[in-house]
Design an enzyme around this catalytic site. Structure first.
Site, short mmCIF file in Angstrom:
data_model
loop_
_atom_site.label_atom_id
_atom_site.label_comp_id
_atom_site.label_asym_id
_atom_site.label_seq_id
_atom_site.Cartn_x
_atom_site.Cartn_y
_atom_site.Cartn_z
N TYR A 76 15.92 31.48 4.83
CA TYR A 76 14.73 32.25 5.21
C TYR A 76 14.73 32.66 6.68
CZ TYR A 76 12.33 31.25 0.80
OH TYR A 76 11.96 31.20 -0.50
N LYS A 101 0.84 -1.20 0.00
CA LYS A 101 0.00 0.00 0.00
C LYS A 101 0.88 1.25 0.00
CE LYS A 101 -0.17 -0.48 4.97
NZ LYS A 101 -0.88 -0.97 6.14
C1 LIG Z 1 -0.15 -1.69 7.00
C2 LIG Z 1 -0.70 -2.90 7.55
C3 LIG Z 1 0.11 -3.98 7.94
C4 LIG Z 1 1.62 -3.93 7.94
O1 LIG Z 1 2.10 -3.31 9.09
P1 LIG Z 1 3.66 -3.14 9.37
O2 LIG Z 1 3.73 -2.60 10.71
O3 LIG Z 1 4.17 -2.20 8.34
O4 LIG Z 1 4.26 -4.48 9.22
C5 LIG Z 1 -0.50 -5.15 8.34
N1 LIG Z 1 -1.85 -5.26 8.38
C6 LIG Z 1 -2.66 -4.24 8.05
C7 LIG Z 1 -4.13 -4.43 8.15
C8 LIG Z 1 -2.12 -3.03 7.62
O5 LIG Z 1 -2.94 -2.03 7.30
#
Ligand SMILES: *Cc1c(COP(=O)(O)O)cnc(C)c1O
Length: 824
Positions: free
Chosen positions: A719, A495
């Site tokens: 700045y 994702k």
């Molecule tokens: C993002 C996510 C993960 C992965 O989590 P990490 O801490 O990056 O390993 C696992 N399960 C769900 C439902 C997520 O949204």
């Protein structure tokens, strides 16, 4: 790929099975021939191939230790009771037999491509042109050998409806074997060159051998512009009742398709005529081989669909096929044409035409760096005379020959020249000033490792990039796999642009590593992966109603977290009349984010699903709220035991198996015991561990110094005059700012960068597109590389300084920062 049981494999390869009785119906989903590319899974079978340089049998003990349980062998002495073995006479033939069987089971159309040049490009282009309308399985890269072809054809399964495979041969007798495996309905004969001539008696013999591929094809596409090919292929078609789809670019008469091409500087207009109907399209290339390849594609599409209007527009978007001839900016206003994958005369001519075209565009000189010519039956003195003639014909200004043979024929060349028998001699004598304002063709066979020359001549990039190391990614994946039982499935979270590292390349790598699932946040991300050819199952965490049809069309599996969603999605599936569409049920065990929470909700969901035939529950899962925090371990354990109970209760009510998963990266590290049937790997893959697991960093954010200047004690930097110096200081300006995703909280010496081997603090406020480093006392010049995170500064360190978490640092790197992928 298609699935087989080990006993089926034994049967189809005509082998003898040695296994314990209950292992014989084990399902095989993965074929391995290269011990280096194997990672996990009991569902893999290793074919111990033997060749002149390698004997796969030697890896068997090591592979057994690494969890492989199935082997195909031709040497009896390796058979033991630790695994299942299929004993055959010849393992390569066994692989071919299995592929032949698989082809017979998948009866959709296949396009087979052979010829001396252009096979891979025609295959890739056909794929690009047709992929909106077909679900295509094709040879990976240039898998066209006695092993590559069966591995490609074994990828065929019922998910596809069109196959495109290439076949290459290097000696007589080989094509017959490939023909049985590919059995193409439509054939494309690209052209005939002199590659691999040494093993053939004559051109005629080589054509005849290659044509064997099309013996039982319905249609054969070929160009009549080569007289010899024309005669041979026309006769072949008559003899084997194959419908000829002949074409010409040279106004040859009596062809099925006549093309004419009008070359412009950067594109070509092509018109095609079939009987009396005319078509016109454009391609973004103007070299002869691209035009020829495009004609083959056009003819291929016609042969397949009988309608080409639909596709005409798509020709404009064709891209060069990577890993071949790539063009890069070089030093001193040079342009590099990298073509270091082969060195036969035919591909040399093609490369020279590209060189000519590029040189004409920029009024540049023409330099050729050439290795010994390989793969040809021509006697050496004649061969190098021909090379010299080509150099003269294309008016090459300078030849740099590298290799013992080309050096031996030094006298033959009548252009300006230098020769070195070894690459290292060239590297030693190389002086940057001597090459300028030139297009440089770097052309050599693989073994000459001419990529080193390219690295030497390439312009260092003056831009900010996020370098992503795919090898490190694989390393991290395996570090986690090692913690798990071999049968535990791995879902990888890709994702948010794979946590900022890029989507398609990462997903391709993960697919290659056979991860079981990919997870994205929204359907669009999944669609993008499918469009890039990703076949791995994909789960979508936030399914939105407006995108439901995409789930169906692109085989995306939704996370179902509420009754409303369940009802709406069921409706879409039923409208599409698809049965048992895979879905995943999310249970909220304490995160209080998405998920079914109460017992009655869960029970309601189960009865709804059980009452229809539209859905099938693939998995039940939940998410841990604080798996990385030891202070919360009691809470985490409550979540896990709650999940265990609910999942068990759900499973009981279905007749089929449902996978369970709750562990994220930190969970895998800290609560390994609760891996159930699957885990969900995220941040760990990208190199961040909560427990000090030995992971490799996969991303390096780097830029280059634009300018260095001296600032006096009374002056300030940036700045609001926030950058104060205590003494006369040296300041480096770097083109990286908060709009690139570097947290502005790192301003004013909170953060640093690594430059010339030292840490230099960020001075003043970080600007939108730039920042300044205090490099007093460090030897720094404009053009020097600066690292913001990577091997010297960890992402966790930056996160801490910016008061955030590594996730935000990674996902925050903006899209405008170019991602560059390193491998091997
Ligand atoms: C993002 C996510 C993960 C992965 O989590 P990490 O801490 O990056 O390993 C696992 N399960 C769900 C439902 C997520 O949204």
């Amino acid at each position: 790929m298609n699935q087989f049981t080990i006993s089926e494999i034994s049967k189809f390869t005509e082998g003898k099975l040695f296994s314990s009785p209950n292992a014989s119906d084990e399902i095989i989903t993965n074929i391995v021939t290269d011990s280096r590319t194997f990672f996990a899974g009991e569902n893999a079978i290793f074919f111990a191939l033997t060749g002149p340089r390698n004997n796969g049998h030697h890896y068997i003990p090591q592979l057994i230790d690494r969890g492989i349980k199935n082997f195909v062998v031709s040497e009896k002495k390796w058979i033991n009771s630790k695994a299942s073995f299929v004993f055959v006479k010849n393992t390569t033939e066994a692989l071919q037999k299995l592929a032949t069987f698989n082809r017979r089971k998948n009866l959709y159309p296949v396009i087979g491509i052979t010829g001396s040049n252009g096979k891979t490009i025609v295959k890739e282009w056909l794929h690009d042109l047709l992929s909106e309308d077909f679900s295509i399985v094709r040879s990976p890269k240039s898998y066209n050998s006695q092993i590559g072809v069966p591995l490609s054809v074994l990828l065929m399964n019922k998910n596809y409806n069109l196959g495109i495979f290439e076949a290459g041969i290097s000696e007589p007798g080989e094509m017959k074997k490939l023909t049985k495996i590919i059995k193409p309905e439509i054939g494309i004969f690209t052209n005939l060159g002199d590659a691999h001539q040494e093993n053939f008696e004559s051109y005629e013999q080589k054509i005849e051998e290659k044509l064997q591929l099309f013996k039982s094809s319905e249609k054969l596409i070929f160009s009549v512009d080569n007289q010899l090919c024309k005669k041979k292929i026309t006769r072949f078609c008559e003899e084997h009742s194959v419908t000829p789809v002949s074409w010409s670019l040279l106004k040859n008469k009596n062809v099925f398709l006549s093309f004419s091409a009008e070359k412009k500087e950067s594109y070509t207009k092509i018109s095609a005529k079939i009987e009396s109907k005319k078509y016109a399209f454009k391609i973004p290339f103007s070299d002869s081989s691209s035009i020829e390849n495009a004609c083959h594609c056009f003819a291929g599409i016609w042969a397949l669909t009988q309608k080409t209007d639909l596709f005409l527009k798509r020709f404009e978007k064709l891209e060069p096929v990577a890993m071949r001839l790539e063009i890069k900016q070089g030093i001193n206003n040079c342009l590099l044409i990298n073509d270091y994958y082969n060195s036969d005369l035919n591909s040399f001519s093609i490369a020279l035409s590209v060189l000519q075209q590029q040189a004409a565009k920029g009024h540049l000189q023409k330099t050729v760096i050439l290795s010994d010519i390989q793969q040809t039956g021509i006697p050496k003195p004649d061969l190098y005379k021909q090379v010299n003639q080509l150099l003269l014909d294309w008016k090459i200004d300078k030849l740099i020959g590298i290799g013992p043979e080309i050096t031996k024929y030094f006298e033959v060349f009548s252009v300006r020249k230098e020769c070195y028998s070894k690459l290292i001699d060239f590297e030693k004598s190389f002086q940057k000033e001597n090459l300028k304002d030139s297009v440089i063709l770097i052309k050599g066979a693989r073994k000459f490792t001419f990529e080193k020359i390219s690295a030497l001549l390439q312009q260092k990039t003056h831009q900010t990039v996020l370098e992503v190391n795919l090898n490190a990614l694989v390393y991290n994946l395996n570090a986690f796999r090692k913690l798990l039982k071999p049968e535990t499935k791995v879902m990888v979270m890709v994702k948010a642009f794979s946590y900022g590292t890029g989507d398609v390349e990462i997903a391709k790598m993960l697919q290659f590593q056979n991860v079981d699932y990919l997870a994205v946040a929204v359907a669009d991300e999944g669609v993008q992966l499918r469009n890039a050819g990703i076949q791995t199952p994909i789960i979508v965490m936030n399914p939105e109603e407006h995108s439901f049809q995409n789930f169906i069309d692109y085989r995306l599996e939704p996370n179902i977290y509420s009754l409303e969603l369940l009802q709406a999605f069921t409706k879409t599936v039923s409208q599409n009349a698809l049965e048992e569409f895979p879905v995943h049920l999310k249970i909220d065990t304490g995160m209080n984010r998405l998920g079914f929470k109460t017992e009655s909700e869960i029970q309601h969901a189960i009865s709804t699903i059980k009452a229809t035939r539209w859905l099938k529950v693939k998995s039940v899962f939940s998410h841990l709220a604080a798996s990385d925090d030891p202070k919360m371990d009691d809470f985490t354990k409550t979540q896990i035991s709650g999940f265990n109970e609910i999942a068990g209760n759900i499973s009981k009510q279905f007749s089929y198996n449902i996978d369970r998963h709750i562990l994220n990266s930190a969970g895998i590290e800290r609560f390994t015991k609760y891996q159930f049937e699957m885990v969900r790997l995220g941040i760990g893959l990208y190199g961040v561990s909560q427990t000090g697991l030995g992971l490799e960093h996969i991303g390096t954010l780097k830029s280059t110094v634009s300018q260095v200047k001296t600032v006096q004690k009374t002056e300030t930097v940036g700045y609001n005059r926030k950058g104060k110096v205590e003494k006369t200081s040296k300041i480096a300006v770097v083109p990286l700012g908060y709009a690139d995703g570097l947290d502005r909280k790192l301003s004013n010496k909170n953060g640093s960068a690594f430059v010339s081997g030292k840490l230099a603090p960020i001075i003043g406020n970080i600007c939108m597109d730039m920042l300044m480093l205090d490099v007093t006392g460090i030897d720094v010049n404009a053009g020097d590389e600066v690292e913001f995170f990577g091997s010297n500064i960890s992402i966790s360190e930056i996160a801490e300084k910016a008061g955030t978490i590594p996730y935000e640092v990674l996902t925050g790197i903006s899209q405008r920062v170019k991602r560059i992928y390193l491998q091997e």
